[in-house]
Write a protein that holds these residues in place. Structure first.
Motif, PDB file in Angstrom:
ATOM      1  N   ALA A  85       0.830  -1.209   0.000  1.00  0.00           N
ATOM      2  CA  ALA A  85       0.000   0.000   0.000  1.00  0.00           C
ATOM      3  C   ALA A  85       0.860   1.252   0.000  1.00  0.00           C
ATOM      4  O   ALA A  85       0.554   2.234  -0.697  1.00  0.00           O
ATOM      5  CB  ALA A  85      -0.922  -0.004   1.219  1.00  0.00           C
ATOM      6  N   THR A  86       1.951   1.230   0.765  1.00  0.00           N
ATOM      7  CA  THR A  86       2.866   2.367   0.816  1.00  0.00           C
ATOM      8  C   THR A  86       3.516   2.604  -0.539  1.00  0.00           C
ATOM      9  O   THR A  86       3.671   3.745  -0.988  1.00  0.00           O
ATOM     10  CB  THR A  86       3.963   2.124   1.868  1.00  0.00           C
ATOM     11  OG1 THR A  86       3.363   1.799   3.123  1.00  0.00           O
ATOM     12  CG2 THR A  86       4.840   3.358   2.044  1.00  0.00           C
ATOM     13  N   GLY A 135       0.344   3.284  -3.341  1.00  0.00           N
ATOM     14  CA  GLY A 135      -0.841   4.083  -3.011  1.00  0.00           C
ATOM     15  C   GLY A 135      -0.876   5.445  -3.667  1.00  0.00           C
ATOM     16  O   GLY A 135      -1.894   5.857  -4.241  1.00  0.00           O
ATOM     17  N   GLY A 157       1.035   7.375  -0.268  1.00  0.00           N
ATOM     18  CA  GLY A 157       1.431   6.038   0.181  1.00  0.00           C
ATOM     19  C   GLY A 157       1.826   6.041   1.653  1.00  0.00           C
ATOM     20  O   GLY A 157       1.482   5.127   2.405  1.00  0.00           O
ATOM     21  N   LEU A 172      -1.279   6.117   3.837  1.00  0.00           N
ATOM     22  CA  LEU A 172      -1.850   4.775   3.991  1.00  0.00           C
ATOM     23  C   LEU A 172      -1.034   3.944   4.979  1.00  0.00           C
ATOM     24  O   LEU A 172      -1.593   3.241   5.824  1.00  0.00           O
ATOM     25  CB  LEU A 172      -1.900   4.070   2.639  1.00  0.00           C
ATOM     26  CG  LEU A 172      -2.901   4.614   1.609  1.00  0.00           C
ATOM     27  CD1 LEU A 172      -2.781   3.838   0.309  1.00  0.00           C
ATOM     28  CD2 LEU A 172      -4.323   4.538   2.150  1.00  0.00           C
ATOM     29  N   ARG A 173       0.282   4.020   4.863  1.00  0.00           N
ATOM     30  CA  ARG A 173       1.159   3.271   5.767  1.00  0.00           C
ATOM     31  C   ARG A 173       0.879   3.625   7.222  1.00  0.00           C
ATOM     32  O   ARG A 173       0.706   2.753   8.077  1.00  0.00           O
ATOM     33  CB  ARG A 173       2.623   3.580   5.437  1.00  0.00           C
ATOM     34  CG  ARG A 173       3.645   2.983   6.392  1.00  0.00           C
ATOM     35  CD  ARG A 173       4.990   3.668   6.219  1.00  0.00           C
ATOM     36  NE  ARG A 173       4.902   5.084   6.571  1.00  0.00           N
ATOM     37  CZ  ARG A 173       5.511   6.053   5.883  1.00  0.00           C
ATOM     38  NH1 ARG A 173       6.217   5.766   4.811  1.00  0.00           N
ATOM     39  NH2 ARG A 173       5.391   7.306   6.286  1.00  0.00           N
ATOM     40  N   PHE A 227      -2.636   2.463   8.389  1.00  0.00           N
ATOM     41  CA  PHE A 227      -2.639   1.017   8.620  1.00  0.00           C
ATOM     42  C   PHE A 227      -1.904   0.651   9.909  1.00  0.00           C
ATOM     43  O   PHE A 227      -2.236  -0.340  10.564  1.00  0.00           O
ATOM     44  CB  PHE A 227      -1.996   0.280   7.445  1.00  0.00           C
ATOM     45  CG  PHE A 227      -2.848   0.220   6.207  1.00  0.00           C
ATOM     46  CD1 PHE A 227      -4.132   0.740   6.183  1.00  0.00           C
ATOM     47  CD2 PHE A 227      -2.360  -0.354   5.041  1.00  0.00           C
ATOM     48  CE1 PHE A 227      -4.924   0.688   5.046  1.00  0.00           C
ATOM     49  CE2 PHE A 227      -3.146  -0.415   3.896  1.00  0.00           C
ATOM     50  CZ  PHE A 227      -4.426   0.109   3.901  1.00  0.00           C
TER      51      PHE A 227
END
Length: 204
Positions: free
Chosen positions: A40-41, A44, A130, A133-134, A137
């Motif tokens: 995801a990182t 993203g 990204g 998102l990291r 999460f």
């Protein structure tokens, strides 16, 4: 220029995958969790950029990006398990990823004939989303939202540098290297010297 953008994009995916794993290791995630966060990182920001610009998502068009993210994430997971992860080990690779992705994102938008201001914002989005998102999460406040943090601002300066240099006739490859250096130097200086932007305070 196209070759530089491609390999810079691959490098950015790899570096961002590393930062995703390092952050997930600090949260004691297992391999699946680490690879998910890392992927995801890594993809993203570029994904959001491509969706906004209504172009084919980069890792769908070329699965090398996705394979790189997953492969680097797995390798980093087993390497990082043998080491104690300090904040510095996370922040400097993150700065490299920010520099690479911001320039790649801005140039991709320019090649898509986006106006200069839109292209600069696409650079910022590619560089920072990204990481957002990291951090989400990993249940942390994203770096971009920390008070006074020089993060999105340096990405924007770098993107504008790229666009400005090309506007005055500097070739794209040279402009890209200079813009990446600007972002990396500014972000590294902010980390090392703890430079912060002014923040809002209620009057006493």
């Amino acid at each position: 220029m196209e070759a530089l953008l491609y390999w810079a994009g691959i490098a950015a995916v790899a570096v961002n995958a590393i930062t995703g794993v390092l952050e997930s290791e600090r949260k004691r995630m297992d391999l699946v969790g680490a690879v998910t966060v890392a992927t995801a990182t890594a993809i993203g920001g570029g994904t959001l950029r491509d969706v906004i610009l209504n172009r084919e998502v980069f890792w769908v068009a070329d699965q090398t990006y996705l394979a790189t993210a997953i492969g680097i994430a797995i390798l980093t997971f087993f390497w990082a398990r043998r080491r104690k992860i300090s904040p510095e080990q996370f922040l400097y690779p993150d700065a490299i990823g920010l520099a690479l992705f911001s320039v790649v994102g801005a140039q991709a938008a320019l090649l898509w004939h986006a106006p200069w201001l839109v292209a600069s914002i696409m650079g910022v989005i590619t560089g920072v989303f990204g990481g957002v998102l990291r951090d989400v999460f990993c249940n942390q406040v994203p770096l971009i939202f920390l008070p006074g943090e020089l993060y999105a601002s340096v990405a924007w300066v770098g993107a504008l540098t790229l666009i400005g240099l090309q506007a005055i006739g500097v070739d794209g490859t040279t402009a890209a290297w200079i813009a990446m250096a600007v972002i990396l130097v500014l972000r590294a200086a902010a980390i090392h010297f703890r430079i912060r932007l002014p923040t809002f305070h209620e009057p006493s």
